[in-house]
Design an enzyme around this catalytic site. Structure first.
Site, PDB file in Angstrom:
ATOM      1  N   GLY A  11       0.833  -1.210   0.000  1.00 42.31           N
ATOM      2  CA  GLY A  11       0.000   0.000   0.000  1.00 42.31           C
ATOM      3  C   GLY A  11       0.860   1.250   0.000  1.00 42.31           C
ATOM      4  NE  ARG A  75      -2.926  -6.519  -8.873  1.00 46.44           N
ATOM      5  CZ  ARG A  75      -2.504  -5.268  -8.861  1.00 46.44           C
ATOM      6  NH1 ARG A  75      -2.360  -4.630  -7.725  1.00 46.44           N
ATOM      7  NH2 ARG A  75      -2.216  -4.633  -9.966  1.00 46.44           N
ATOM      8  CG  ASP A 116       4.050  -6.672   7.463  1.00 47.25           C
ATOM      9  OD1 ASP A 116       3.503  -6.172   6.459  1.00 47.25           O
ATOM     10  OD2 ASP A 116       3.408  -7.113   8.436  1.00 47.25           O
ATOM     11  CB  THR A 138       3.444   0.512   6.874  1.00 45.64           C
ATOM     12  OG1 THR A 138       2.094   0.445   7.358  1.00 45.64           O
ATOM     13  CG2 THR A 138       4.338   0.128   8.019  1.00 45.64           C
ATOM     14  CG  ASP A 140      -0.835  -0.314   8.918  1.00 44.17           C
ATOM     15  OD1 ASP A 140      -1.658   0.604   8.763  1.00 44.17           O
ATOM     16  OD2 ASP A 140      -0.833  -1.352   8.225  1.00 44.17           O
ATOM     17  CG  ASP A 142       2.522  -3.116  10.737  1.00 39.74           C
ATOM     18  OD1 ASP A 142       3.276  -2.541   9.921  1.00 39.74           O
ATOM     19  OD2 ASP A 142       1.604  -3.868  10.374  1.00 39.74           O
ATOM     20  NE  ARG A 184      -1.993  -4.718   6.692  1.00 42.79           N
ATOM     21  CZ  ARG A 184      -2.436  -4.938   5.462  1.00 42.79           C
ATOM     22  NH1 ARG A 184      -3.235  -5.943   5.212  1.00 42.79           N
ATOM     23  NH2 ARG A 184      -2.079  -4.164   4.474  1.00 42.79           N
TER      24      ARG A 184
HETATM   25  O1  F6P Z   1      -1.119  -1.486   5.611  1.00 43.87           O
HETATM   26  C1  F6P Z   1      -1.671  -0.251   5.270  1.00 43.87           C
HETATM   27  C2  F6P Z   1      -3.156  -0.348   5.177  1.00 43.87           C
HETATM   28  O2  F6P Z   1      -3.640   0.938   4.833  1.00 43.87           O
HETATM   29  C3  F6P Z   1      -3.863  -0.903   6.411  1.00 43.87           C
HETATM   30  O3  F6P Z   1      -3.948   0.038   7.446  1.00 43.87           O
HETATM   31  C4  F6P Z   1      -5.176  -1.326   5.831  1.00 43.87           C
HETATM   32  O4  F6P Z   1      -5.753  -2.383   6.567  1.00 43.87           O
HETATM   33  C5  F6P Z   1      -4.803  -1.822   4.462  1.00 43.87           C
HETATM   34  O5  F6P Z   1      -3.548  -1.226   4.141  1.00 43.87           O
HETATM   35  C6  F6P Z   1      -5.797  -1.499   3.383  1.00 43.87           C
HETATM   36  O6  F6P Z   1      -5.380  -2.081   2.212  1.00 43.87           O
HETATM   37  P1  F6P Z   1      -6.040  -1.817   0.793  1.00 43.87           P
HETATM   38  O7  F6P Z   1      -5.473  -0.545   0.253  1.00 43.87           O
HETATM   39  O8  F6P Z   1      -5.632  -3.011   0.010  1.00 43.87           O
HETATM   40  O9  F6P Z   1      -7.518  -1.730   1.014  1.00 43.87           O
END
Ligand code: F6P
Length: 362
Positions: A11, A75, A116, A138, A140, A142, A184
């Site tokens: 992301g 992906r 990660d 990120t 997050d 994390d 997450r």
């Molecule tokens: O890891 C970053 C994040 O924004 C998370 O906080 C969230 O759960 C996820 O990615 C959302 O992913 P996507 O953009 O695939 O919906």
């Protein structure tokens, strides 16, 4: 070091462009090294026009821009890639093809900017001989082994601003306002923004909550004359006897998507406290926008340090922030234990001292 590659995976997060810019400027300015940008994560190794030269002019003006000029893909795992074979969609391990392209390109280093998931792929490619260097990204926050990832500070600012804005409506309409935030399995965004925005309840994945405790807080506030409450809810939070809430299940390509816990909490609180409740899901707004000065500064330091590390052959490693200094650690160490909110750390303790509920109160 004659030629290095740089890619962004997973992301997006504010600060990716600042890292790319710092990598390019350092590699060219300090090492007279050529830089190749790989488009859309690892996918760029396998598609036409997937690799582009990056010079000073390509990175001019990108420091304050959110997103990534290289594109990204969450992906894009070369070890499990969706491909069409004989008209059928199949999942294949294409990592050998990726390694072959990297060898053909004669890359002396590959700087991978990711969270990660992307860093785990890098670790596997490193085991296959690819000279990778990781940069932790990120919102997050994390990733293990580093005090902070770039992107987090900007997301925090956005989340805090959202809480501030919800506050005015909450107070004017005497409502409970629930804000579902990303993160997450880590509650950093909800915890930090919740404290910074003066939330009354913060729900995070690291502390399972009881619905009754949340209602108790809301009702106590009403009884003391405070007819509104703000609830900051991390998307990964779960009740003591429940499970995390997902809006989409995963498959061999996509990880499951969290979402929906805010609605569940909002409904329960309204039904059991009698207080009018509204739910806001902040979503991808948290990933967008111009990086804060902190994120630009951190991303720039990470990018320059990654280029220096490539020059001295420090592969299989990740740049990280420790005690305010940018250092490097092995990818193995970075990926061994994901970072989570310390439930007995000073941040949670501070929130509790201020009377904020986590939903585990008796
Ligand atoms: O890891 C970053 C994040 O924004 C998370 O906080 C969230 O759960 C996820 O990615 C959302 O992913 P996507 O953009 O695939 O919906």
């Amino acid at each position: 070091m004659k030629k290095i590659g740089v890619l962004t995976g997973g992301g997006d997060a504010p600060g990716l462009n600042a890292v790319i810019r710092a990598v390019v400027k350092t590699a060219i300015g300090s090492y007279q090294c050529e830089v190749v940008g790989i488009r859309d994560g690892y996918d760029g190794f396998l598609k036409e026009k997937g690799q582009i030269p990056l010079g000073r002019s390509e990175v001019r003006g990108i420091l304050p821009r959110g997103g990534t000029i290289l594109g990204t893909a969450n992906r894009g795992n070369p070890f499990a890639r969706k491909v069409i074979r004989d008209g059928k969609t199949v999942i294949e391990d294409t990592s050998d093809e990726v390694v072959a392209v990297i060898e053909k390109q004669k890359l002396d280093g590959l700087i991978v900017i990711g969270g990660d998931g992307t860093l785990k792929i890098s670790q596997e490619l490193f085991a296959k001989g690819v000279p990778v260097i990781g940069v932790p990204k990120t919102i997050d926050n994390d990733v293990g082994g580093t005090e902070v990832t770039f992107g987090f500070d900007t997301a925090l600012e956005t989340a805090t601003e959202a809480i501030d804005k919800l506050h005015t409506t909450a107070e004017s309409h005497h409502r409970v306002m629930v804000l579902e935030l990303m993160g997450r399995d880590a509650g950093f965004i909800a915890l930090h923004a919740g404290v910074a925005g003066g939330a009354d309840v913060i729900l995070i994945p690291e502390i399972s909550f009881r619905y009754e405790a949340i209602v108790d807080k809301v009702v106590r506030r009403v009884e003391s004359g405070r007819h509104f409450s703000i609830l900051a809810v991390s998307e990964g939070a779960k009740s003591l006897d429940g499970e995390q809430v997902f809006s989409r299940s995963g498959n061999e390509i996509y990880v499951p998507r969290l979402g929906g816990v805010g609605e569940m909490v909002g409904k329960y609180v309204e039904d059991h406290s009698g207080q009018e409740t509204r739910v806001t899901v902040l979503g991808h707004i948290q990933r967008g926008g111009s990086p804060t000065p902190f994120d630009r500064w951190l991303a720039t330091r990470y990018g320059a340090a990654a280029a220096r590390l490539a020059a001295k052959g420090g592969f299989g490693r990740m740049v990280s922030l420790r005690n305010g200094e940018v250092v490097d650690i092995s990818l193995d160490e970075a990926l061994a234990i994901p970072k989570r909110v310390k439930v007995d750390g000073d941040a949670v303790r501070t929130a509790r001292d201020l009377g904020i509920y986590f939903g585990d109160e008796k």
